[in-house]
Design a protein around this motif. Structure first.
Motif, short mmCIF file in Angstrom:
data_model
loop_
_atom_site.label_atom_id
_atom_site.label_comp_id
_atom_site.label_asym_id
_atom_site.label_seq_id
_atom_site.Cartn_x
_atom_site.Cartn_y
_atom_site.Cartn_z
N THR A 1 -4.95 -30.55 47.91
CA THR A 1 -4.15 -31.74 47.60
C THR A 1 -2.99 -31.46 46.65
OG1 THR A 1 -5.59 -32.31 45.72
CG2 THR A 1 -6.18 -33.19 47.89
N ASN A 2 -3.13 -30.48 45.78
CA ASN A 2 -2.08 -30.17 44.80
C ASN A 2 -1.93 -28.66 44.64
OD1 ASN A 2 -3.57 -32.85 43.73
ND2 ASN A 2 -1.38 -32.94 43.21
N PRO A 3 -1.50 -27.97 45.70
CA PRO A 3 -1.43 -26.50 45.64
C PRO A 3 -0.48 -25.98 44.57
CG PRO A 3 -0.31 -27.36 47.60
CD PRO A 3 -1.08 -28.49 47.01
N GLU A 4 0.47 -26.82 44.16
CA GLU A 4 1.39 -26.37 43.11
C GLU A 4 0.67 -26.14 41.79
OE1 GLU A 4 1.11 -30.79 42.65
OE2 GLU A 4 1.26 -29.39 44.34
N ILE A 5 -0.40 -26.89 41.55
CA ILE A 5 -1.19 -26.68 40.33
C ILE A 5 -1.92 -25.35 40.41
CG2 ILE A 5 -3.15 -27.51 38.98
CD1 ILE A 5 -2.36 -30.35 39.68
N ILE A 6 -2.53 -25.07 41.55
CA ILE A 6 -3.24 -23.81 41.72
C ILE A 6 -2.27 -22.64 41.56
CG2 ILE A 6 -4.68 -22.44 43.26
CD1 ILE A 6 -5.94 -25.07 42.28
N GLU A 7 -1.12 -22.75 42.17
CA GLU A 7 -0.13 -21.67 42.08
C GLU A 7 0.27 -21.42 40.63
OE1 GLU A 7 4.31 -20.49 43.80
OE2 GLU A 7 3.25 -22.25 44.56
N ARG A 8 0.48 -22.50 39.87
CA ARG A 8 0.89 -22.35 38.48
C ARG A 8 -0.20 -21.67 37.65
NH1 ARG A 8 0.62 -24.69 33.36
NH2 ARG A 8 2.60 -24.50 32.24
N VAL A 9 -1.44 -22.10 37.83
CA VAL A 9 -2.52 -21.56 37.00
C VAL A 9 -2.87 -20.13 37.43
CG1 VAL A 9 -4.86 -21.93 36.18
CG2 VAL A 9 -3.37 -23.89 36.57
N VAL A 10 -2.76 -19.82 38.71
CA VAL A 10 -2.97 -18.44 39.16
C VAL A 10 -1.93 -17.52 38.54
CG1 VAL A 10 -2.85 -16.91 41.17
CG2 VAL A 10 -4.22 -19.01 41.27
N LYS A 11 -0.70 -17.96 38.46
CA LYS A 11 0.35 -17.14 37.83
C LYS A 11 0.02 -16.90 36.35
CE LYS A 11 4.13 -18.46 40.92
NZ LYS A 11 4.44 -17.09 41.40
N ILE A 12 -0.54 -17.90 35.68
CA ILE A 12 -0.99 -17.71 34.31
C ILE A 12 -2.08 -16.63 34.28
CG2 ILE A 12 -2.33 -18.80 32.45
CD1 ILE A 12 -0.78 -21.40 33.08
N GLY A 13 -3.00 -16.69 35.23
CA GLY A 13 -4.04 -15.67 35.31
C GLY A 13 -3.48 -14.28 35.51
N VAL A 14 -2.47 -14.16 36.34
CA VAL A 14 -1.84 -12.85 36.57
C VAL A 14 -1.23 -12.32 35.27
CG1 VAL A 14 0.09 -11.70 37.72
CG2 VAL A 14 -1.44 -13.20 39.02
N GLU A 15 -0.58 -13.19 34.52
CA GLU A 15 0.01 -12.76 33.24
C GLU A 15 -1.06 -12.29 32.27
OE1 GLU A 15 2.76 -14.57 29.58
OE2 GLU A 15 2.57 -15.68 31.49
N VAL A 16 -2.15 -13.05 32.18
CA VAL A 16 -3.26 -12.68 31.29
C VAL A 16 -3.85 -11.34 31.72
CG1 VAL A 16 -5.61 -13.28 30.63
CG2 VAL A 16 -3.83 -15.03 30.59
N CYS A 17 -4.14 -11.21 33.00
CA CYS A 17 -4.78 -9.98 33.49
C CYS A 17 -3.88 -8.76 33.32
CB CYS A 17 -5.15 -10.14 34.97
SG CYS A 17 -6.49 -11.30 35.28
N THR A 18 -2.59 -8.95 33.49
CA THR A 18 -1.66 -7.83 33.31
C THR A 18 -1.66 -7.33 31.87
OG1 THR A 18 -0.25 -8.67 35.09
CG2 THR A 18 0.73 -7.09 33.57
N ASP A 19 -1.50 -8.24 30.94
CA ASP A 19 -1.44 -7.84 29.53
C ASP A 19 -2.77 -7.26 29.05
OD1 ASP A 19 1.14 -8.74 29.48
OD2 ASP A 19 0.70 -10.62 28.46
N TYR A 20 -3.86 -7.88 29.46
CA TYR A 20 -5.18 -7.44 29.04
C TYR A 20 -5.51 -6.08 29.65
CZ TYR A 20 -10.28 -7.88 28.24
OH TYR A 20 -11.59 -7.69 27.87
N SER A 21 -5.19 -5.89 30.92
CA SER A 21 -5.43 -4.60 31.58
C SER A 21 -4.68 -3.48 30.85
CB SER A 21 -4.98 -4.65 33.05
OG SER A 21 -5.78 -5.52 33.80
N ASN A 22 -3.43 -3.71 30.56
CA ASN A 22 -2.64 -2.66 29.91
C ASN A 22 -3.17 -2.35 28.51
OD1 ASN A 22 -0.93 -2.16 32.08
ND2 ASN A 22 0.47 -3.80 31.50
N ALA A 23 -3.68 -3.36 27.82
CA ALA A 23 -4.29 -3.11 26.50
C ALA A 23 -5.55 -2.25 26.65
CB ALA A 23 -4.62 -4.43 25.81
N LEU A 24 -6.35 -2.52 27.67
CA LEU A 24 -7.55 -1.72 27.92
C LEU A 24 -7.19 -0.29 28.27
CD1 LEU A 24 -9.53 -4.42 29.90
CD2 LEU A 24 -10.35 -3.31 27.80
#
Length: 340
Positions: free
Chosen positions: A169-192
């Motif tokens: 019903t609101n795929p734009e919300i999913i897209e926005r939050v998934v992009k937040i997840g990508v940012e988190v995972c990128t920064d956290y992965s590189n720190a590890l």
């Protein structure tokens, strides 16, 4: 290749290079009650203390013979740091997410990553555990850090019900939050990676066909995974629970060096689809075989996995806490016997 270290064998396998034999390890959850008894370190304390986490994780290598050290033992660290309420877990059950901070649409559209994400207690604990593990096992043993992937993060933040409903019903919300997840995972992965991890394993089953149509994987997650993998500084493994058969081809194009699949996927078919585009990891059944069967049955399935083309022999998903150590040893022994 006779002098190949465990770390070199694992990394070469992950990168598609020739090795003397497939590695035998777990890229997913490795904490078991028997290993807790043997190391004197127990859940739930081991989730929240770096020294305990490292000690229990190394137990999988030193006691069970798994050819890698994999930690942490749950996927809630990122979720808690992003504002989710969690249940702490017990001796034989993992922590779990109770409630996310974005259960109404307005919150999801306004949510931003906390400024102190990398300084939070849970994240610092895992970063510190990385340094401890690397120092204790040296340079010859592969170190695998795990974290929830972007789809899992979106599900945690929104709640599973909203995640599924809004994907329609609101795929734009999913897209926005998934992009937040990508940012988190990128920064956290590189720190590890900076702290000493060799590989990141990212369970992200919320992107899979057990929950969402394969078309959403291709339209949303495939480009986001490519972005994530392109911005991380080391090799990445995608772990997909459930029957991932319908998305094997796009998974192989996602940028992850390794693909970990569970026993619901026919391994020979998966190998035919994936080919040499990614390292195929799995898929000894963690419950029906490793938890519940005899060492002889473990060896039979492990041998079948090797014969069907697996590049890294491993459980198809995280170990059940009551998995007996003898069955983990049997999996490794099966690999040794196969190569004679």
């Amino acid at each position: 290749m006779a002098d190949m270290t465990l770390r070199q064998r694992f990394l070469d396998s992950l990168m598609g290079k020739d090795v003397d034999k497939v590695p035998a390890c777990s890229v997913t959850q490795t904490g078991t009650v028997e290993l807790m008894d043997a190391t004197g370190v127990f859940w739930p304390d081991a989730h929240y203390d770096a020294e305990m986490m490292a000690t229990l994780a190394i137990g999988g290598y030193e006691i069970a013979g798994l050819e890698a050290v994999r930690y942490p033992f749950d996927g809630t660290a990122v979720a808690q740091t992003l504002g989710c309420a969690i249940k702490e877990g017990t001796l034989d059950s993992q922590p779990s997410v109770l409630k996310g901070p974005c259960e109404i649409k307005e919150d999801a559209l306004e949510y931003i990553i906390p400024d102190n994400f990398m300084e939070s207690d849970r994240i610092v604990t895992i970063l510190d555990a990385t340094e401890i593990v690397r120092e204790k096992v040296g340079d010859d043993v592969p170190v695998i850090a795990g974290m929830a992937g972007p789809a899992a993060i979106a599900s945690f933040l929104l709640s599973a019900k909203n995640y599924l409903m809004w994907s329609i019903t609101n795929p734009e919300i999913i897209e926005r939050v998934v992009k937040i997840g990508v940012e988190v995972c990128t920064d956290y992965s590189n720190a590890l990676f900076e702290r000493g991890a060799d590989v990141i394993c990212m369970p992200d089953s919320e992107a899979g066909p057990d929950l969402l149509p394969p078309a959403i994987f291709e339209s949303l997650f495939l480009p986001e995974y490519k972005k994530l993998c392109g911005n991380t500084s080391g090799p990445m493994i995608l772990h997909m629970c459930g029957d991932a058969t319908a998305i094997l081809d796009p998974m192989a194009n996602s940028g992850f060096e390794g693909l970990s699949i569970e026993e619901k996927v026919n391994l020979k078919y998966a190998k035919d689809v994936i080919g040499n585009r990614a390292c195929l990891i799995g898929n000894v059944a963690p419950v029906d075989i490793l938890l519940s069967s005899s060492p002889t049955e473990v060896k039979e399935q492990a041998r079948a996995c090797i014969e069907n083309g697996v590049n890294i022999l491993a459980p198809g998903c995280g170990l059940a806490p009551h998995t007996p150590t003898r069955n983990l040893k049997a999996m490794v022994s099966a690999r040794d016997e196969y190569y004679g």
